[in-house]
Structures are given as structure tokens and as C-alpha cells.
Design a protein around this motif. Structure first.
Motif, PDB file in Angstrom:
ATOM      1  N   GLU A 238       0.867  -1.219  -0.092  1.00  0.00           N
ATOM      2  CA  GLU A 238       0.119  -0.312   0.104  1.00  0.00           C
ATOM      3  C   GLU A 238       0.850   1.345  -0.034  1.00  0.00           C
ATOM      4  O   GLU A 238       0.502   2.370  -0.347  1.00  0.00           O
ATOM      5  N   ASN A 239       2.137   1.270   0.244  1.00  0.00           N
ATOM      6  CA  ASN A 239       2.982   2.279   0.270  1.00  0.00           C
ATOM      7  C   ASN A 239       3.832   2.722  -0.860  1.00  0.00           C
ATOM      8  O   ASN A 239       4.554   3.648  -1.192  1.00  0.00           O
ATOM      9  N   LYS A 240       3.531   1.747  -2.037  1.00  0.00           N
ATOM     10  CA  LYS A 240       4.173   1.747  -3.103  1.00  0.00           C
ATOM     11  C   LYS A 240       3.672   2.778  -4.014  1.00  0.00           C
ATOM     12  O   LYS A 240       2.502   3.011  -4.250  1.00  0.00           O
ATOM     13  N   ALA A 241       4.655   3.381  -4.742  1.00  0.00           N
ATOM     14  CA  ALA A 241       4.040   4.268  -5.996  1.00  0.00           C
ATOM     15  C   ALA A 241       3.434   3.574  -6.893  1.00  0.00           C
ATOM     16  O   ALA A 241       2.556   4.257  -7.536  1.00  0.00           O
ATOM     17  N   CYS A 242       3.841   2.371  -7.227  1.00  0.00           N
ATOM     18  CA  CYS A 242       3.284   1.717  -8.283  1.00  0.00           C
ATOM     19  C   CYS A 242       2.114   0.889  -7.880  1.00  0.00           C
ATOM     20  O   CYS A 242       2.232  -0.425  -7.739  1.00  0.00           O
ATOM     21  N   GLN A 243       0.787   1.482  -7.548  1.00  0.00           N
ATOM     22  CA  GLN A 243      -0.144   0.716  -7.305  1.00  0.00           C
ATOM     23  C   GLN A 243      -0.824  -0.314  -8.001  1.00  0.00           C
ATOM     24  O   GLN A 243      -1.608  -1.381  -7.822  1.00  0.00           O
ATOM     25  N   GLN A 244      -0.295  -0.343  -9.383  1.00  0.00           N
ATOM     26  CA  GLN A 244      -0.562  -1.527 -10.213  1.00  0.00           C
ATOM     27  C   GLN A 244      -0.174  -2.874  -9.701  1.00  0.00           C
ATOM     28  O   GLN A 244      -0.639  -3.854 -10.376  1.00  0.00           O
ATOM     29  N   GLY A 321       5.179  14.625 -16.663  1.00  0.00           N
ATOM     30  CA  GLY A 321       5.674  13.482 -15.654  1.00  0.00           C
ATOM     31  C   GLY A 321       4.948  13.416 -14.284  1.00  0.00           C
ATOM     32  O   GLY A 321       3.839  14.139 -14.300  1.00  0.00           O
ATOM     33  N   GLU A 322       5.598  13.068 -13.454  1.00  0.00           N
ATOM     34  CA  GLU A 322       5.264  13.021 -11.982  1.00  0.00           C
ATOM     35  C   GLU A 322       4.898  14.485 -11.538  1.00  0.00           C
ATOM     36  O   GLU A 322       4.256  14.790 -10.540  1.00  0.00           O
ATOM     37  N   LYS A 323       5.662  15.627 -12.010  1.00  0.00           N
ATOM     38  CA  LYS A 323       5.424  16.877 -11.841  1.00  0.00           C
ATOM     39  C   LYS A 323       3.981  17.346 -12.181  1.00  0.00           C
ATOM     40  O   LYS A 323       3.335  18.298 -11.377  1.00  0.00           O
ATOM     41  N   ALA A 324       3.285  16.678 -13.182  1.00  0.00           N
ATOM     42  CA  ALA A 324       2.156  16.998 -13.577  1.00  0.00           C
ATOM     43  C   ALA A 324       0.774  16.473 -12.878  1.00  0.00           C
ATOM     44  O   ALA A 324      -0.094  16.414 -13.222  1.00  0.00           O
ATOM     45  N   GLY A 325       1.170  15.447 -11.867  1.00  0.00           N
ATOM     46  CA  GLY A 325       0.077  14.518 -11.085  1.00  0.00           C
ATOM     47  C   GLY A 325       0.432  13.280 -10.682  1.00  0.00           C
ATOM     48  O   GLY A 325       1.873  13.155 -10.729  1.00  0.00           O
ATOM     49  N   PHE A 326      -0.147  12.678  -9.893  1.00  0.00           N
ATOM     50  CA  PHE A 326       0.310  11.367  -9.333  1.00  0.00           C
ATOM     51  C   PHE A 326       0.196  10.391 -10.216  1.00  0.00           C
ATOM     52  O   PHE A 326      -0.246   9.267 -10.068  1.00  0.00           O
ATOM     53  N   LEU A 327       1.013  10.598 -11.270  1.00  0.00           N
ATOM     54  CA  LEU A 327       1.164   9.510 -12.525  1.00  0.00           C
ATOM     55  C   LEU A 327       2.336   8.795 -12.452  1.00  0.00           C
ATOM     56  O   LEU A 327       3.425   9.201 -11.937  1.00  0.00           O
ATOM     57  N   VAL A 328       2.193   7.213 -12.382  1.00  0.00           N
ATOM     58  CA  VAL A 328       3.052   6.409 -12.288  1.00  0.00           C
ATOM     59  C   VAL A 328       3.781   5.824 -13.815  1.00  0.00           C
ATOM     60  O   VAL A 328       2.763   5.151 -14.454  1.00  0.00           O
ATOM     61  N   GLY A 329       4.972   5.875 -14.198  1.00  0.00           N
ATOM     62  CA  GLY A 329       5.388   4.827 -15.295  1.00  0.00           C
ATOM     63  C   GLY A 329       6.011   5.956 -16.344  1.00  0.00           C
ATOM     64  O   GLY A 329       5.666   7.057 -16.794  1.00  0.00           O
ATOM     65  N   HIS A 330       6.685   5.041 -17.357  1.00  0.00           N
ATOM     66  CA  HIS A 330       7.419   5.524 -18.514  1.00  0.00           C
ATOM     67  C   HIS A 330       6.455   6.325 -19.530  1.00  0.00           C
ATOM     68  O   HIS A 330       6.681   7.202 -20.130  1.00  0.00           O
ATOM     69  N   THR A 331       5.519   5.306 -19.778  1.00  0.00           N
ATOM     70  CA  THR A 331       4.593   5.641 -20.760  1.00  0.00           C
ATOM     71  C   THR A 331       3.809   7.001 -20.268  1.00  0.00           C
ATOM     72  O   THR A 331       3.579   7.792 -21.218  1.00  0.00           O
ATOM     73  N   GLU A 332       3.403   7.042 -19.076  1.00  0.00           N
ATOM     74  CA  GLU A 332       2.685   8.148 -18.641  1.00  0.00           C
ATOM     75  C   GLU A 332       3.523   9.581 -18.965  1.00  0.00           C
ATOM     76  O   GLU A 332       3.226  10.502 -19.028  1.00  0.00           O
ATOM     77  N   ALA A 333       4.672   9.215 -18.528  1.00  0.00           N
ATOM     78  CA  ALA A 333       5.735  10.352 -18.661  1.00  0.00           C
ATOM     79  C   ALA A 333       6.035  10.769 -19.951  1.00  0.00           C
ATOM     80  O   ALA A 333       6.024  12.017 -20.363  1.00  0.00           O
ATOM     81  N   VAL A 334       6.122   9.726 -21.051  1.00  0.00           N
ATOM     82  CA  VAL A 334       6.431  10.169 -22.413  1.00  0.00           C
ATOM     83  C   VAL A 334       5.016  10.912 -23.045  1.00  0.00           C
ATOM     84  O   VAL A 334       5.188  11.786 -23.625  1.00  0.00           O
ATOM     85  N   VAL A 335       4.100  10.423 -22.547  1.00  0.00           N
ATOM     86  CA  VAL A 335       2.764  11.201 -22.995  1.00  0.00           C
ATOM     87  C   VAL A 335       2.509  12.447 -22.744  1.00  0.00           C
ATOM     88  O   VAL A 335       1.949  13.364 -23.356  1.00  0.00           O
ATOM     89  N   THR A 336       2.706  12.481 -21.407  1.00  0.00           N
ATOM     90  CA  THR A 336       2.501  14.033 -20.758  1.00  0.00           C
ATOM     91  C   THR A 336       3.706  14.727 -21.248  1.00  0.00           C
ATOM     92  O   THR A 336       3.485  15.984 -21.594  1.00  0.00           O
ATOM     93  N   GLY A 337       4.904  14.654 -21.260  1.00  0.00           N
ATOM     94  CA  GLY A 337       5.995  15.249 -21.740  1.00  0.00           C
ATOM     95  C   GLY A 337       5.884  15.739 -23.295  1.00  0.00           C
ATOM     96  O   GLY A 337       6.129  16.589 -23.743  1.00  0.00           O
ATOM     97  N   ILE A 383      -2.074   6.944 -10.156  1.00  0.00           N
ATOM     98  CA  ILE A 383      -2.746   7.026 -11.646  1.00  0.00           C
ATOM     99  C   ILE A 383      -1.871   6.438 -12.658  1.00  0.00           C
ATOM    100  O   ILE A 383      -0.745   6.910 -12.812  1.00  0.00           O
ATOM    101  N   THR A 384      -2.219   5.244 -13.207  1.00  0.00           N
ATOM    102  CA  THR A 384      -1.199   4.659 -14.073  1.00  0.00           C
ATOM    103  C   THR A 384      -2.449   3.844 -15.301  1.00  0.00           C
ATOM    104  O   THR A 384      -3.308   3.615 -15.090  1.00  0.00           O
ATOM    105  N   PHE A 385      -1.856   3.785 -16.699  1.00  0.00           N
ATOM    106  CA  PHE A 385      -2.516   3.076 -17.537  1.00  0.00           C
ATOM    107  C   PHE A 385      -2.344   1.671 -17.324  1.00  0.00           C
ATOM    108  O   PHE A 385      -3.266   0.789 -17.809  1.00  0.00           O
ATOM    109  N   SER A 386      -1.497   1.306 -16.545  1.00  0.00           N
ATOM    110  CA  SER A 386      -1.161  -0.292 -16.378  1.00  0.00           C
ATOM    111  C   SER A 386      -2.034  -1.022 -15.269  1.00  0.00           C
ATOM    112  O   SER A 386      -2.060  -2.180 -14.907  1.00  0.00           O
ATOM    113  N   GLY A 387      -2.827  -0.269 -14.500  1.00  0.00           N
ATOM    114  CA  GLY A 387      -3.476  -1.039 -13.405  1.00  0.00           C
ATOM    115  C   GLY A 387      -4.278  -0.037 -12.494  1.00  0.00           C
ATOM    116  O   GLY A 387      -4.552   1.034 -12.642  1.00  0.00           O
TER     117      GLY A 387
END
Length: 422
Positions: A238-244, A321-337, A383-387
Motif C-alpha cells: 500500500e506504500n508503493k508508488a506503483c499501485q498497479q 511526468g510526476e510534476k504534472a500529477g500522481f502519475l506512475v510510469g514511463h509511458t505516462e511520462a512520455v505522453v505528458t512530456g 494513476i497509471t494506464f497499467s493498473g
């Protein structure tokens, strides 16, 4: 066309720099350490679950180039592991050189060991950033992709202390937020038990320290799942950034992925316990070096912004990236970037800024993760696309698609085919 300065060269910063350069801006990318990609140097997972949809949308939108670079470094594709389908794994030892080469070929000026320490503002606009006392850099538009992890004080206050992770604060100085330096009141994420931030979700094990039969299986299949006896289960999911990965399978098993090293899907694992697992009696960590005691603390510095990724209160600062929200992951970073870089270049040219529609998963996740909506959702959400919650939302809204032609049809219907290439 004007000049764009991107600060922070993780996946989000690299994507922002590339998108701005492809739109015609004069782009400089600054990185505090001596390598690009940040946590992407210990990541390696893409295409899993809804990230495949996002990748297909990015290709149709004209901003899928960095995913092509990931494919060049891929060790495995179509990997299945608990809770995740059709994943791909890139080699963390190869990826940085390939990305750097791609950026340079696109005309991006890349500067490493360039740590921003302060900013200058005139009215509601940034005018320059300072690199120590010796140098300042001016630009028309700025993009903050400095992330939300580091420095050591956050890991000490909110975690288990400095684990000497890939962010490397002791070597290159702590991360500095451009938005915060400009006076923006940032938002801090919380964990379930009330502590700020979240802990990074994986560690690296040296393959040479593992049993040869285990390594052979890992390199053949891309994944090894090792059942854990109850006495060795310690994961604080429950403490992990990657909740997927907050699934029982990741508590009951040790999951290893082949990203060049053995990527262990646990925030940390005490070494004396780890070495009791069959095949790991001589195991040692690669990165974080102190993966037996903790990991980096993230989500301590998220900027309020709109759905065009412009930071609130400043006319010429964007974020991703993470500066733009509680977003997790490389794909999420590439999309927002990609969107932040595209809009930064558009802003420098006086053109209309782009908002991706919520008929696309990429547009929907940007709107859904907007920090200004935090009154509607707790700061514990990741928040992540993967889970986790957002992937369930994708499925419910019919946004989880794996067919390239179907995705292209949706992008075409939105009038956005190759919009990032125009």
C-alpha cells in the motif's frame, strides 16, 4: 519560432524536448546528473495493460518516437506476469545511449551535470534559470520535468533514509523544483497510513549473484515468479508508488523481470531475508545499492496545472511526468512530456495550445490526473494506464484497446492524426 528550455531529463523531459524540437523550437534540455532518463534507468516496463493503448495512440498522434527507441532496446516482448499482459521490457543498460542519440539527431541541445539552483521571474513569466553562481540561461518558454522524488531530506523524513538510489542526490545535489522556485504552491501525495509521498516500487539485483538456473529461466521467459513462505513476506504494497502491483501475488511471491539486471518488483527486501530464498543465497543489489533497507520517496512535489499542462499562475511554464500529477510510469511520462513540449513550442510561436480529448486514453488520463481535482479524490491515489483505479476506468469507458487500426480510427475521428508532426 522561439526557444524552449526543458529542466529534468527523465522520460518526461526527453519527450518534451523531442516534441518541442520536432515542432520547430530551439530546444535545450538540462539534466542534473550525468545521464538521461532518471528512474527510467532502473525501470524498463512498457506496453503492459493499458500502456499498450497509450502507445498506439501516441503512434497515431505522431509522438511515438521514444517508444520506437524502447523497442530498439527491448529484451522481451509479450511478457505475462501477475496482473499484467503483453508487457515489453527494455534493457536498462542500453536505453540511455539510444535516447541521447535520438535527441541529438532531432536537434536538441543536451546538457548533463547542469543543476538548476534558482529562477528569475518578471511579472507572471519566467525569464531565466540559474546554474549555480556562474551561469544563467534565458528562454521564451520553460518546461519543468524535475519530478517529485529527492532529495535526501525527503527520504529521511518520509522513508527509511537514503538508499543511494538512481536519483543520486549525494553525488549531484538534490532535485530542485523549478515550479516551487517560481513560487508555485506544490501538492504533496500521501500514503494510506498518513505519511507523505510513496516509495519507488522496484530494485535491481545483479544477475551474476543469482543461481545460474534461475538466470537462464529469467532470460528465456523475461519473468520468474518465486513463491515466498509466509515468514519471508514483508512487502508493504500500500506504500508503493506503483499501485498497479498492489496485488496479493506481489506479496505472496517474489517477481523478477529481465531488464538487463534482475528487476525485483519490491520496494526493498532485507538482504538477510532475500538470501534465504532458493536461488538467491548470494544475491546482491545493483541499484538501489541499499535496496535492503528502502528506496526513493516520490510524489512530494506535484504542480497545479491545466489540461494543456501549463502550470497555474505562470504564463510560460509547462510541466510533465510526476510534476504534472500522481502519475506512475514511463509511458505516462512520455505522453505528458510530449504534450507539454508540443504546447511549449506552440506557445513560443504564438499558436493555439492543444488539449487532448477524453475520447482518447491519453487525453482522459491527463484530465483525470489533474492535481486541481484533488478535492474530488484523495491524495493517496496513484494513476497509471497499467493498473489500479485508472486501468479499471479505461476498461469501463471502453478506452482499453489493443488493435492498432481501431485506435487509429479514434484518433482520426478526433482530427488528430499525426498532430505532433505538423
Amino acid at each position: 519560432m522561439g526557444s524552449v528550455l526543458v529542466i529534468g531529463a527523465g522520460w518526461a523531459g526527453c519527450a518534451a524536448a523531442l516534441a518541442a524540437a520536432r515542432r520547430g523550437a530551439e530546444v535545450t534540455l538540462l539534466e542534473r546528473t550525468d545521464q538521461l532518463l532518471g528512474t527510467g534507468l532502473v525501470g524498463g516496463i512498457y506496453r503492459n495493460n493499458g500502456r499498450l493503448t497509450a502507445l498506439l495512440e501516441a503512434e497515431a498522434l505522431g509522438c511515438g518516437h521514444l517508444f520506437e527507441v524502447m523497442d530498439q532496446a527491448a529484451r522481451h516482448k509479450d511478457v505475462e506476469f501477475p496482473g499484467h499482459s503483453h508487457a515489453a521490457l527494455y534493457d536498462v543498460g542500453q536505453i540511455e545511449f539510444l535516447v541521447r542519440r535520438h535527441l541529438l539527431a532531432a536537434g536538441v541541445q543536451v546538457r548533463t551535470s547542469a543543476r538548476v539552483t534558482d529562477v528569475r521571474i518578471k511579472e507572471d513569466r519566467l525569464t531565466q534559470v540559474e546554474l549555480g553562481e556562474a551561469e544563467s540561461i534565458t528562454a521564451d518558454i520553460f518546461v519543468d520535468t524535475t519530478g517529485s522524488a529527492g532529495g535526501i531530506h525527503n527520504c529521511g523524513r518520509f522513508g527509511n533514509g537514503c538508499a543511494m538510489c538512481v536519483i543520486r542526490c549525494p553525488s549531484f545535489g538534490p532535485r530542485v523544483s523549478v515550479a516551487a522556485k517560481a513560487g508555485v504552491l506544490e501538492i504533496m501525495g500521501m500514503r494510506g497510513e498518513g505519511r507523505p509521498g510513496s516509495m519507488s516500487g522496484s530494485c535491481k539485483l545483479c544477475k551474476d549473484s543469482l543461481d545460474s538456473a534461475l538466470v537462464k529461466k529469467l532470460e528465456t521467459n523475461g519473468v520468474v515468479v518465486i513463491p515466498l513462505p509466509a515468514v519471508l513476506r514483508h512487502a508493504e504494497l500500500e506504500n508503493k508508488a506503483c499501485q498497479q502491483y498492489n496485488l496479493p501475488a506481489f506479496k505472496e511471491n517474489l517477481v523478477l523481470l529481465d531488464t538487463g539486471h534482475a528487476k525485483m518488483m519490491s520496494s526493498y527486501f532485507p538482504l538477510d531475508l532475500l538470501q534465504q530464498i532458493p536461488g538467491l543465497s548470494q544475491a546482491r543489489y545493483v541499484d538501489p545499492y541499499a535496496g535492503g533497507m528502502g528506496n526513493s520517496i516520490r510524489f512530494t512535489a506535484v504542480a497545479p496545472r491545466d489540461n494543456r499542462l501549463k502550470v497555474d499562475g505562470l504564463d510560460n511554464l509547462f510541466c510533465a511526468g510526476e510534476k504534472a500529477g500522481f502519475l506512475v510510469g514511463h509511458t505516462e511520462a512520455v505522453v505528458t512530456g510530449s504534450l507539454a513540449g508540443f504546447n511549449a513550442a506552440a506557445k513560443s510561436d504564438g499558436a493555439k495550445l492543444l488539449t487532448l480529448p477524453d475520447s482518447l486514453a491519453c487525453g482522459d488520463i491527463i484530465a483525470y490526473s489533474n492535481p486541481n481535482r484533488q478535492k474530488e479524490r484523495p491524495r493517496m491515489q496513484r494513476i497509471t494506464f497499467s493498473g489500479a483505479e485508472y486501468f479499471a476506468r479505461m476498461q469501463k469507458r471502453g478506452l482499453y484497446l489493443t488493435d492498432r487500426d481501431t485506435v487509429q480510427g479514434l484518433v482520426k475521428e478526433a482530427g488528430l492524426i499525426n498532430i505532433f508532426s505538423k
